[in-house]
Structures are given as structure tokens and as C-alpha cells.
Design a protein around this motif. Structure first.
Motif, mmCIF file in Angstrom:
data_model
loop_
_atom_site.group_PDB
_atom_site.id
_atom_site.type_symbol
_atom_site.label_atom_id
_atom_site.label_comp_id
_atom_site.label_asym_id
_atom_site.label_seq_id
_atom_site.Cartn_x
_atom_site.Cartn_y
_atom_site.Cartn_z
ATOM 1 N N ALA A 241 0.842 -1.199 0.000
ATOM 2 C CA ALA A 241 0.000 0.000 0.000
ATOM 3 C C ALA A 241 0.878 1.251 0.000
ATOM 4 O O ALA A 241 1.965 1.268 0.568
ATOM 5 C CB ALA A 241 -0.907 -0.006 1.221
ATOM 6 N N TYR A 242 0.372 2.302 -0.640
ATOM 7 C CA TYR A 242 1.073 3.584 -0.655
ATOM 8 C C TYR A 242 0.893 4.280 0.690
ATOM 9 O O TYR A 242 -0.207 4.349 1.241
ATOM 10 C CB TYR A 242 0.531 4.477 -1.766
ATOM 11 N N THR A 243 1.973 4.790 1.204
ATOM 12 C CA THR A 243 1.939 5.710 2.345
ATOM 13 C C THR A 243 2.964 6.791 2.063
ATOM 14 O O THR A 243 3.812 6.655 1.169
ATOM 15 C CB THR A 243 2.297 5.012 3.674
ATOM 16 N N GLU A 244 2.921 7.849 2.826
ATOM 17 C CA GLU A 244 3.919 8.915 2.655
ATOM 18 C C GLU A 244 5.320 8.364 2.888
ATOM 19 O O GLU A 244 6.278 8.775 2.226
ATOM 20 C CB GLU A 244 3.627 10.061 3.620
ATOM 21 N N GLU A 245 5.420 7.411 3.813
ATOM 22 C CA GLU A 245 6.728 6.843 4.125
ATOM 23 C C GLU A 245 7.187 5.857 3.054
ATOM 24 O O GLU A 245 8.339 5.873 2.615
ATOM 25 C CB GLU A 245 6.690 6.140 5.481
ATOM 26 N N SER A 246 6.284 4.969 2.612
ATOM 27 C CA SER A 246 6.680 3.948 1.634
ATOM 28 C C SER A 246 6.839 4.521 0.234
ATOM 29 O O SER A 246 7.682 4.079 -0.539
ATOM 30 C CB SER A 246 5.653 2.822 1.599
ATOM 31 N N ASP A 247 5.985 5.516 -0.119
ATOM 32 C CA ASP A 247 6.019 6.139 -1.452
ATOM 33 C C ASP A 247 5.883 5.079 -2.552
ATOM 34 O O ASP A 247 6.380 5.244 -3.659
ATOM 35 C CB ASP A 247 7.327 6.921 -1.626
ATOM 36 N N ALA A 248 5.193 3.981 -2.232
ATOM 37 C CA ALA A 248 5.197 2.810 -3.110
ATOM 38 C C ALA A 248 4.199 2.932 -4.260
ATOM 39 O O ALA A 248 3.055 3.350 -4.073
ATOM 40 C CB ALA A 248 4.885 1.554 -2.305
ATOM 41 N N VAL A 249 4.651 2.550 -5.431
ATOM 42 C CA VAL A 249 3.795 2.472 -6.611
ATOM 43 C C VAL A 249 4.153 1.203 -7.369
ATOM 44 O O VAL A 249 5.336 0.879 -7.536
ATOM 45 C CB VAL A 249 3.972 3.708 -7.521
ATOM 46 N N ALA A 250 3.149 0.459 -7.808
ATOM 47 C CA ALA A 250 3.382 -0.711 -8.650
ATOM 48 C C ALA A 250 3.569 -0.237 -10.085
ATOM 49 O O ALA A 250 2.702 0.437 -10.643
ATOM 50 C CB ALA A 250 2.210 -1.680 -8.559
ATOM 51 N N ILE A 251 4.704 -0.535 -10.671
ATOM 52 C CA ILE A 251 5.006 -0.141 -12.044
ATOM 53 C C ILE A 251 4.840 -1.363 -12.942
ATOM 54 O O ILE A 251 5.568 -2.349 -12.824
ATOM 55 C CB ILE A 251 6.435 0.419 -12.159
ATOM 56 N N PHE A 252 3.841 -1.278 -13.828
ATOM 57 C CA PHE A 252 3.587 -2.367 -14.762
ATOM 58 C C PHE A 252 4.333 -2.067 -16.060
ATOM 59 O O PHE A 252 3.792 -1.500 -17.003
ATOM 60 C CB PHE A 252 2.076 -2.516 -14.996
ATOM 61 N N GLY A 253 5.619 -2.411 -16.065
ATOM 62 C CA GLY A 253 6.464 -2.228 -17.234
ATOM 63 C C GLY A 253 6.734 -3.557 -17.887
ATOM 64 O O GLY A 253 5.881 -4.455 -17.872
ATOM 65 N N GLU A 254 7.924 -3.728 -18.451
ATOM 66 C CA GLU A 254 8.258 -5.029 -19.015
ATOM 67 C C GLU A 254 8.229 -6.090 -17.920
ATOM 68 O O GLU A 254 7.874 -7.237 -18.155
ATOM 69 C CB GLU A 254 9.635 -4.973 -19.682
ATOM 70 N N GLU A 255 8.605 -5.691 -16.702
ATOM 71 C CA GLU A 255 8.402 -6.496 -15.515
ATOM 72 C C GLU A 255 7.523 -5.697 -14.569
ATOM 73 O O GLU A 255 7.354 -4.485 -14.728
ATOM 74 C CB GLU A 255 9.741 -6.828 -14.854
ATOM 75 N N ILE A 256 6.939 -6.371 -13.604
ATOM 76 C CA ILE A 256 6.108 -5.687 -12.613
ATOM 77 C C ILE A 256 6.962 -5.475 -11.368
ATOM 78 O O ILE A 256 7.429 -6.436 -10.747
ATOM 79 C CB ILE A 256 4.845 -6.511 -12.289
ATOM 80 N N THR A 257 7.185 -4.214 -11.031
ATOM 81 C CA THR A 257 8.095 -3.889 -9.935
ATOM 82 C C THR A 257 7.465 -2.842 -9.023
ATOM 83 O O THR A 257 6.458 -2.207 -9.372
ATOM 84 C CB THR A 257 9.427 -3.343 -10.472
ATOM 85 N N VAL A 258 8.075 -2.642 -7.866
ATOM 86 C CA VAL A 258 7.667 -1.572 -6.951
ATOM 87 C C VAL A 258 8.644 -0.418 -7.106
ATOM 88 O O VAL A 258 9.863 -0.612 -7.026
ATOM 89 C CB VAL A 258 7.648 -2.064 -5.489
ATOM 90 N N GLY A 259 8.115 0.775 -7.358
ATOM 91 C CA GLY A 259 8.951 1.949 -7.498
ATOM 92 C C GLY A 259 8.568 3.029 -6.519
ATOM 93 O O GLY A 259 7.744 2.809 -5.619
#
Length: 270
Positions: A241-259
Motif C-alpha cells: 500500500a502507498y503511504t507517505e513513508e513507503s512512497d510505493a507504486v506498482a510499475i507495470f512495465g516489461e516487468e512488474i516492480t515496486v517503485g
């Protein structure tokens, strides 16, 4: 409609205590509106907003009435037109007229809608449910999605942010900046076999496999416990989950990663 679903969905094999409302583009704006609609509270447990994370100041009822009245002469009606006269106007006529083409939306009438979602989120009174939201690389709107993610979840529900960057190789010449508006739909719904947008894909097996992975993340969101803070999907991908601390985003690119969400632009840079 949500009341009907709550009363009847069990007969179709659904769970009335686990209803997700989902929308893309204008549909995403409608989902955003429902997040502050008191009559809808308790009728859904999760929300999906794809490329439609708008937060507007709304429109007072008096302003909406004035806008509608001003456009009536354009469609051949008097300002005191009756309901019967209005119903006789074709949809094509309304869409053709510039006054009505974009609709009269976000009306705060004090009855059905007593607040905008923007105001509700600012005061922490929105319906607090898990939200999955984001946008595509080739369109604008990621900053709005991140803003909603920043404002949501006052009572602890998770917000899951995504940025969709994948596109089939045959689109590279036309989509120079990445997947455009609506390009994620055939992946999130896993409908490559029926989507007209998929015509021309050469490596259909690889694209279908990728669509299976993307769709699995949406399905996992639908099925997860509302208090979960991680979506497990795509053969082992953990989407925090996104929080101000984690700043997490799921990036669906050639691979699926957390950015990092703060590192992504709002949309195309050119």
C-alpha cells in the motif's frame, strides 16, 4: 443500483459484504464522487479508479440550474420547459450542444450530495475503503492519483497506486510516450482475445501471459481482506500500500516492480 446489488448479488454467486465499485476515465470520476456520497456508504467495500482520480470543487445547485436554463434556447425549448418537453429531446441533440456536451456534474444539492469528495478528503470524512488507482505512462493524471493516495485512508484502509507502462511492440511507432488513455483496460480485464485494440499483436501468447499477470492483481484486490496492506499477485509479486513513508507504486512495465511514486512524472514529458 448498489442497493439492488446488495439485495440480489448473492443469488448470482456474489458476496454482498464484498462489493467493489470500479471505473475508468469518466467512470473513475463517478467512483470518486461515490466516496463522499452518504447514501452509498456501506454499499461497497472497495474502489478502483483507473485514469480518473479527479478532485473538484463541485458545482452549487443554483449554478447548475443557471447553466441548464441558459442552454435551453439552443435546443429549442423555453426557459420554463416542462419535464415532458425535456424528456422528448434526443440524446444526440444534447451531445451536439456545447452547453450540455460535457454534462452538468459534481452538483452539491445538499440532499443527494452534501459534499464533494475533495472537501470530504480534506476534512477526513470520506468513505474510507481500500482504493486501487493510477494512470498510464502515455497520459497525464498520475499526480492527481498520487494526491488522492496522499489524502485517502484516514481510518486505516490501504491505497494501492499503480503506473501502467507496458505496451505491445506494434504500438511503439504510434505511442511514442508510452501506453495512452484506456490502453491498460485489455490487460486489467484480461480481454486481449476480444479487444479491438489488440488487433495487430504479433506475439499474442506473450501479451496474453502478461495480461493474466496484470488481471491477477486486480482480482487479488477484489478478493483481499479490506484491512490488508499488501496485494499478493502475479506469481509472487507483493504490491505494498502507498503511504507517505513507503512512497510505493506498482510499475507495470516489461516487468512488474515496486517503485517510488515521487520519482514518476505526471505524464509524457514531450
Amino acid at each position: 443500483a448498489l442497493e439492488w446489488i446488495k439485495e440480489n448479488i448473492e443469488s448470482f454467486g456474489g458476496d454482498p459484504s464484498n462489493v467493489t465499485i470500479a471505473g475508468q476515465s469518466a467512470g473513475g470520476f463517478l467512483v470518486m464522487n461515490l466516496l463522499s456520497n452518504e447514501s452509498a456508504e456501506g454499499l461497497f467495500q472497495k474502489a478502483v479508479v483507473q485514469s480518473g482520480a479527479g478532485l473538484s470543487d463541485g458545482m452549487p445547485l443554483a449554478d447548475a440550474e443557471e447553466k441548464v436554463a441558459a442552454g435551453l434556447p439552443n435546443i429549442g425549448l423555453p426557459e420554463d420547459a416542462s419535464a415532458e418537453q425535456l424528456r422528448a429531446i434526443s440524446a444526440q441533440t444534447l451531445v451536439y450542444d456545447p452547453t450540455y456536451r460535457s454534462g452538468v456534474v459534481g452538483i452539491v444539492d445538499g440532499k443527494f450530495a452534501s459534499s464533494t469528495t475533495k472537501a470530504a478528503m480534506e476534512s477526513g470524512t470520506e468513505t474510507d475503503v481500500p482504493i486501487l488507482l493510477g494512470s498510464n505512462m502515455g497520459e497525464r493524471g498520475f499526480s492527481r492519483a498520487k494526491l488522492v493516495a496522499d489524502m485517502a485512508g484516514d481510518e486505516g484502509a490501504g491505497t494501492f497506486l499503480y503506473n501502467f507502462q507496458h505496451q505491445a511492440a506494434f504500438r511503439d511507432d504510434a505511442w511514442k510516450n508510452g501506453p495512452i488513455h484506456s490502453a491498460e483496460l485489455m490487460y486489467s480485464f484480461d480481454t486481449l482475445d476480444t479487444s479491438s485494440w489488440a488487433r495487430g499483436i504479433e506475439d499474442i501468447e506473450a501479451e496474453s501471459a502478461y495480461a493474466d499477470l496484470v488481471s491477477s492483481c486486480w482480482i487479488a484486490f477484489y478478493k483481499m481482506d479490506p484491512m490488508d496492506k499488501t496485494i499478493s499477485c502475479a506469481d509472487g509479486f507483493e504490491w505494498p500500500a502507498y503511504t507517505e513513508e513507503s512512497d510505493a507504486v506498482a510499475i507495470f512495465g516489461e516487468e512488474i516492480t515496486v517503485g517510488k511514486a515521487s520519482a514518476l512524472p505526471d505524464g509524457p514529458q514531450s
